[in-house]
Design an enzyme around this catalytic site. Structure first.
Site: not given
Length: 207
Positions: A36, A105, A134
């Site tokens: 990521r 998600s 995040k």
């Protein structure tokens, strides 16, 4: 295809170089890794992804790419993880076929059920707790929401967001098949040692 479970480590370049992260956690026994990087160019993602792909093959681990189906296909990753604002699961499956694992998600039971019906292979439910890795994450959903989601679907469910050694047991007790970790491992002084602690707690590397 074996059922996904256990410890799932997600790279975070702001905390540690993804290649260094991979070396340490794979050596410790992690067998499920996600690339990521929200800021890298496509070329940079492919370059790093190819290195990670070589490493995960060496250790017999799975590599998942966050958001980018094109990069996942280009580097022959094992899967892609999609957010609610990313490519729809049905379209991703049409493009990728059955070769790729597709994770999604989810914050609510409705999102989880929709993802499963569209063909998702697993869910990342969160944020479990407050998280700093995040910034756009919503309010914490907590273990009880995960429990409700787990009872509503038949695919593996991973808790993600703000998980530490102290609160991970609550996520597992709620029924999670595994936990996704970023800062508690990637940002630790010794990621390999931190990964081993989580592996002992969970009892699985991501198989």
């Amino acid at each position: 295809m074996r059922r996904l479970s256990g410890l799932y480590v997600i790279t975070e370049p702001a905390l540690r170089d993804p290649i260094e992260t991979a070396h340490q956690v794979l050596m410790a026994g992690v067998r499920l890794l996600q690339l990521r990087d929200k800021t890298a160019t496509t070329r940079e993602l492919v370059r790093v992804g190819q290195e990670l792909r070589a490493l995960t093959r060496q250790y017999g681990a799975r590599l998942i790419v966050n958001d980018r189906l094109d990069v996942a296909l280009a580097i022959e990753a094992d899967g892609v993880h999609l957010g609610q604002d990313d490519l729809p699961v049905l379209l991703a499956r049409r493009i990728a076929g059955e070769r790729l694992l597709i994770g999604v998600s989810a914050e609510t039971v409705a999102e989880a059920m929709e993802a499963e019906s569209a063909g998702a292979d697993y869910l990342g439910v969160g944020p479990m707790f407050a998280t700093s890795t995040k910034p756009d994450a919503g309010a914490p959903v907590g273990p009880e929401r995960l429990r409700a989601i787990k009872q509503a679907v038949h695919i593996p469910v991973f808790g993600i967001g703000g998980i530490t050694l102290e609160n991970a047991p609550a996520v597992l007790e709620a029924g999670a098949d595994g936990i996704c970790i970023v800062s508690a491992i990637v940002g630790a002084p010794d990621p390999a040692a931190a990964a081993r602690q989580f592996l002992r707690l969970i009892g699985s590397g991501g198989e």
